[in-house]
Design a protein around this motif. Structure first.
Motif, PDB file in Angstrom:
ATOM      1  N   PHE A  69       7.695  49.658 -60.178  1.00 52.49           N
ATOM      2  CA  PHE A  69       6.692  50.391 -60.951  1.00 52.49           C
ATOM      3  C   PHE A  69       6.462  51.758 -60.308  1.00 52.49           C
ATOM      4  O   PHE A  69       6.383  51.868 -59.079  1.00 52.49           O
ATOM      5  N   TYR A  71       3.563  54.564 -60.497  1.00 50.72           N
ATOM      6  CA  TYR A  71       2.206  54.869 -60.954  1.00 50.72           C
ATOM      7  C   TYR A  71       1.882  56.302 -60.565  1.00 50.72           C
ATOM      8  O   TYR A  71       2.038  56.685 -59.401  1.00 50.72           O
ATOM      9  N   ASN A  75      -4.815  55.581 -64.541  1.00 57.60           N
ATOM     10  CA  ASN A  75      -4.683  54.208 -65.035  1.00 57.60           C
ATOM     11  C   ASN A  75      -4.842  54.083 -66.545  1.00 57.60           C
ATOM     12  O   ASN A  75      -4.872  52.978 -67.081  1.00 57.60           O
ATOM     13  N   LEU A  79       2.978  53.261 -66.913  1.00 59.97           N
ATOM     14  CA  LEU A  79       3.791  53.394 -65.707  1.00 59.97           C
ATOM     15  C   LEU A  79       5.256  53.371 -66.119  1.00 59.97           C
ATOM     16  O   LEU A  79       5.636  52.696 -67.094  1.00 59.97           O
ATOM     17  N   TRP A 158      -2.198  44.318 -67.253  1.00 63.19           N
ATOM     18  CA  TRP A 158      -2.831  45.272 -66.351  1.00 63.19           C
ATOM     19  C   TRP A 158      -4.346  45.247 -66.548  1.00 63.19           C
ATOM     20  O   TRP A 158      -4.838  45.271 -67.666  1.00 63.19           O
ATOM     21  N   ARG A 160      -7.612  47.444 -65.564  1.00 63.78           N
ATOM     22  CA  ARG A 160      -8.068  48.724 -65.028  1.00 63.78           C
ATOM     23  C   ARG A 160      -9.254  48.512 -64.090  1.00 63.78           C
ATOM     24  O   ARG A 160     -10.232  47.853 -64.450  1.00 63.78           O
ATOM     25  N   GLY A 164      -7.972  52.274 -59.901  1.00 67.00           N
ATOM     26  CA  GLY A 164      -6.543  52.017 -60.102  1.00 67.00           C
ATOM     27  C   GLY A 164      -6.280  50.865 -61.048  1.00 67.00           C
ATOM     28  O   GLY A 164      -6.842  50.795 -62.145  1.00 67.00           O
ATOM     29  N   ALA A 196       3.374  55.087 -55.654  1.00 68.23           N
ATOM     30  CA  ALA A 196       2.078  55.621 -56.073  1.00 68.23           C
ATOM     31  C   ALA A 196       1.759  56.875 -55.273  1.00 68.23           C
ATOM     32  O   ALA A 196       2.349  57.113 -54.204  1.00 68.23           O
TER      33      ALA A 196
END
Length: 499
Positions: A69, A71, A75, A79, A158, A160, A164, A196
């Motif tokens: 992933f 990022y 958020n 991604l 995901w 939130r 993040g 990230a």
């Protein structure tokens, strides 16, 4: 466990209403996949789960996932991701169906050659350059986005947080994050690689593969599980977090992930985990995985979740003053107990969910009895009083009603929590404490790292009791009405004055 249902009379009054996240709705792909059409119409497949018939895919067995992933610090935006799947075909395949929604696919390969792709329902359907033979290895690569949808479209996947993201994939939401065979019957090894922006910390299931790698303005972390895992138990956390390390029983690595700004005030809870692991080991045997810890997320989720080796909790569970300390302790043990019951020993179908939640609730209640003077008998008597109502609303423990349309998490009803712990209490009453405790230890040892069914539990219980318990279980697990409680002929149902 997906949602920590707090519906028993032993809960503090402020928490009697189940703190449940927004109901799940039917998933849709967030954008059309740009791809050539398959030569013939394709259909979404499933392995025929009684509760989720279209969940999972037949024809192959996944050995491992390697998921990357990227990022970029927002958020609200998708991604970039690459999912690599190593599997083996169990039958001849003209198409390979994967569960996947809420993402755009850019390219797909099977065994190093480009594969055509399209969608059907919540399936991503790949057409290999050549048909796949039974027993043939499948090396699948999908380049895609992973979209943290929210609001009315939120269905899990995901989650939130204020700083993040984290994951909440139960019961069938992992495919909202990455392409997979999204059913606990197909467990696999996992590797996660997360890139990230600097200043953020990424953590995932398992243990680090290497030290974080810094490159320009980003950092990349890599983690790998040491035991097979169901897709629903995957966890990736990205945020302004501190990772707190300590040692558990037998040198077990204990790794907690907490908001950096709250590190000190959360220590009173973090330091409890090694002792809770020791307590569980005394009950059922050695902890089954390579590490454990708690992930405290800055989000109002309405649930806690037993993601493998790193259980997800709302931070506010530990900070709201109206929540009693004994209750928080018990919920921590609930998620810990799931590492044995549900994670290491996973259900074969979602109708076997009672084995997960009933056991986790059992050890939650037993811990409260032994450490907070909250009698298990009182909780079970109250559960017995309410059990017929739970069965009428949600079905018997081992034959739960299917979820309502658009409300997949509705399978997490009171009957699979206290209603199923009540079955275990009745079993202990029926066969005695010694045989029951022996059964519990054997159950997690015999089925470690695998899948098991209700029938498997009935057989092992009968062996430990030295007699056939099929009739006992048939009444307690499948009956519309709750049977009389062994040893408590005075217990009554449906009345508040039942003794």
């Amino acid at each position: 466990m997906l949602l920590t249902a707090r519906t028993t009379a032993t809960r503090p009054k402020a928490l009697r209403t189940p703190r449940i996240a927004a109901a799940l709705v039917t998933a849709t792909v967030s954008a059309a996949l740009v791809a050539a059409s398959a030569p013939a119409p394709v259909a979404p497949l499933g392995i025929g789960d009684p509760l989720f018939p279209h969940l999972g895919n037949p024809g192959y067995d996944v050995a491992s996932y390697d998921i990357a992933f990227t990022y970029r610090g927002d958020n609200r935006k998708p991604l970039d991701a690459v999912t690599e799947i190593d599997a083996r075909a169990t039958q001849a395949l003209d198409h390979v169906n994967l569960d996947f929604a809420h993402g755009k696919v850019g390219a797909a390969e099977i065994n190093g050659r480009a594969a055509r792709f399209t969608t059907s329902g919540e399936d991503l359907v790949l057409t290999p350059a050549e048909p796949i033979r039974p027993g043939e290895r499948l090396r699948i690569t999908v380049r895609h986005t992973s979209d943290p949808v929210s609001g009315k479209d939120a269905q899990g996947g995901w989650l939130r947080t204020s700083d993040g993201l984290a994951m909440a994939n139960q019961a069938d939401a992992a495919h909202l994050v990455f392409p997979c065979n999204d059913h606990p019957a197909d467990k696999a090894m996992f590797t996660f690689r997360i890139t990230a922006p600097k200043g953020l910390t990424a953590v995932a299931n398992g243990l680090p593969v290497a030290e974080p790698r810094h490159s320009g303005s980003t950092t990349t972390w890599a983690y790998r599980t040491h035991h097979p895992m169901a897709t629903e138990l995957a966890q990736v956390s990205i945020g302004r977090s501190t990772v707190v390390h300590r040692e558990g029983p037998h040198g077990l690595p204990v790794r907690d992930v907490v908001p950096t700004k709250d590190r000190k005030k959360l220590e009173r809870w973090l330091k409890k985990t090694p002792g809770q692991i020791d307590w569980m080991e005394k009950k059922v045997g050695r902890y089954p995985f390579e590490a454990y810890g708690v992930l405290m997320a800055q989000a109002k989720t309405g649930f806690e979740l037993e993601t493998q080796t790193l259980s997800l909790f709302e931070e506010q569970l530990f900070t709201l003053p109206q929540i009693p300390a004994w209750y928080v302790d018990a919920i921590m043990v609930h998620e810990l107990a799931h590492q044995w019951f549900g994670d290491s020993v996973s259900p074969r179908t979602w109708s076997d969910l009672w084995l997960n939640e009933g056991h986790a609730t059992w050890y939650e209640a037993l811990y409260a009895e032994e450490n907070a003077k909250r009698p298990l008998k009182d909780r079970m008597r109250e559960a017995y009083r309410r059990s017929d109502g739970w069965r009428a609303a949600g079905g018997p423990p081992a034959r739960p009603n299917r979820p309502a349309p658009g409300k997949k998490i509705s399978i997490f009803r009171p009957v699979v929590y206290d209603g199923s712990a009540l079955v275990l209490y009745a079993l202990r009453q029926e066969i005695g404490h010694e045989a029951f405790e022996r059964l519990e230890r054997q159950w997690v040892r015999v089925h470690q790292d695998g899948n098991a069914t209700t029938a498997d539990f009935v057989r092992l219980a009968s062996q430990n009791a030295g007699r056939d318990l099929e009739g006992f279980f048939d009444a307690w697990l499948y009956g519309k009405k709750t049977p009389p409680m062994p040893g408590h002929p005075d217990w009554r149902k449906g009345t508040k004055d039942g003794k």
